[in-house]
Design an enzyme around this catalytic site. Structure first.
Site, mmCIF file in Angstrom:
data_model
loop_
_atom_site.group_PDB
_atom_site.id
_atom_site.type_symbol
_atom_site.label_atom_id
_atom_site.label_comp_id
_atom_site.label_asym_id
_atom_site.label_seq_id
_atom_site.Cartn_x
_atom_site.Cartn_y
_atom_site.Cartn_z
ATOM 1 N N HIS A 1 39.873 43.178 37.791
ATOM 2 C CA HIS A 1 39.388 43.209 36.411
ATOM 3 C C HIS A 1 40.108 42.264 35.473
ATOM 4 C CE1 HIS A 1 37.016 46.590 37.635
ATOM 5 N NE2 HIS A 1 38.077 47.275 37.984
ATOM 6 N N GLU B 1 37.228 43.903 43.419
ATOM 7 C CA GLU B 1 37.145 44.768 42.220
ATOM 8 C C GLU B 1 38.367 44.467 41.367
ATOM 9 O OE1 GLU B 1 36.477 49.163 42.519
ATOM 10 O OE2 GLU B 1 37.642 49.146 40.653
ATOM 11 N N ASP C 1 41.819 46.539 42.697
ATOM 12 C CA ASP C 1 41.662 47.168 41.382
ATOM 13 C C ASP C 1 42.760 46.677 40.448
ATOM 14 O OD1 ASP C 1 40.362 48.596 39.440
ATOM 15 O OD2 ASP C 1 40.808 50.581 40.239
ATOM 16 N N HIS D 1 30.708 50.809 39.083
ATOM 17 C CA HIS D 1 32.116 51.094 38.796
ATOM 18 C C HIS D 1 32.210 52.305 37.873
ATOM 19 C CE1 HIS D 1 36.085 50.491 36.911
ATOM 20 N NE2 HIS D 1 36.401 49.871 38.026
HETATM 21 MN MN MN Z 1 38.286 49.237 38.827
#
Ligand code: MN
Length: 320
Positions: free
Chosen positions: A15, A13, A283, A160
């Site tokens: 980004h 995950e 993240d 998400h």
């Molecule tokens: Mn995220």
């Protein structure tokens, strides 16, 4: 001579931001230039941070809300172009990057077609969707062509969070937004909205229609592993349609550790879902890579289970 092998660590995950996508909304990095720089970087800065933390591979995904707030016509072309650019990034570092595509969910058939294109033509591992699509939950039947295609392609859809619906912000959070803006996002609003979306998916019957559909949710399952017994018990009470909530959730959902490096939360998730359903994620860049990998080093699990979380489960689910 013995060779010390670096552990394989896959994070999924992670980004980035495509300026041509973020031009359509108030960017996910808000007005923080350092965060924006890290979101837009797909080279030196990112790879250096991965190397420092010992992360072998990032499965890249756009930041929220990606293409979920665009109208149907705009979304199709914006998503396609963004996915093509992401493919170029992955091709430049195929041993370091994989990809989840963005989908133009406002046009469900277009989104299904784009999912098929990115998986079968560009080698993407699936797709990520961010919160509500212009106010609508994804369990609505008009979105089911996306799930039908995901099942046919045997790829997961990563659900998400995104900033909650404006009416929810007004009713639930407005009093605290100014002093604590994170109440809308990772502090609480993200969790509630994504957990609600996951619960609604189970209630909708979409998993009866597509019995091999696979969904990923982040943040150690958005609180659901902790609440699963109670939800299941309550949904079994008189007055509710017959449904095996816990079994359905446990069969169709995988979770990642993104931004939730808590041993108690992990152990609860292992006990509720089993270690085979849990995959490491950071993240990035909202959370530091080293924070994630430092936590990995001290997991209260045996080496075999740790390996599953670091790479084995992701390799199996994403066919890497
Ligand atoms: Mn995220």
């Amino acid at each position: 001579m013995s060779v010390v092998r670096k552990p394989l660590i896959i994070a999924l995950e992670e980004h980035y931001c495509d300026p041509a996508v973020t031009a359509h909304f108030k960017g996910p990095s808000g007005n923080q230039p350092a965060l924006r720089e890290r979101l837009e970087d797909l080279g030196e800065l990112r790879l250096k941070s991965m190397d420092e933390a010992g992360i072998s591979m990032q499965v890249l995904s756009h930041g929220a809300p990606a293409t979920q707030r665009l109208d149907a016509v705009t979304a199709v072309s914006v998503a396609r172009a963004a996915n093509d650019r992401l493919h170029t990034t992955v091709k430049a570092h195929p041993d370091r990057f994989g990809a989840f595509g963005v989908l133009p969910t406002a046009d469900p058939t277009g989104a299904a077609d784009e999912l098929e294109r990115v998986v079968s033509r560009l080698g993407f591992k699936g797709a990520m969707v961010h919160g509500l699509t212009n106010g609508a939950f994804l369990d609505e039947r008009r979105f089911w062509p996306i799930f039908e295609r995901a099942q046919a392609l045997d790829v997961p859809i990563y659900m998400h969070p995104a900033i909650p619906h404006p009416a929810v912000i007004e009713a639930y959070y407005r009093d605290y937004v100014e002093d604590f803006p994170s109440i809308l996002s990772a502090g609480w609003g993200f969790t509630v909205e994504t957990a609600t979306q996951a619960i609604r998916m189970v209630l909708s019957g979409v998993f009866d229609a597509y019995p091999r559909l696979k969904i990923i949710i982040g943040h150690m399952g958005e609180g659901l592993p902790f609440s699963l017994w109670r939800i299941d018990q309550a949904m079994s009470r008189a007055g509710n349609r017959a449904l095996d909530f816990r079994a359905t959730f446990s069969e169709h959902f995988w979770i990642t550790t993104s931004g939730n490096f808590s041993n108690p939360a992990l152990l609860c998730s292992v006990m509720e879902l089993g270690v085979d359903r849990i995959m490491f994620s950071v993240d990035y860049p909202y959370v530091e890579n080293t924070q994630g990998t430092d936590w990995l080093k001290q997991l209260p699990l045996c080496a075999e289970d740790r390996e599953k979380i670091m790479n084995g489960n992701a390799k199996r689910l994403l066919k890497m």
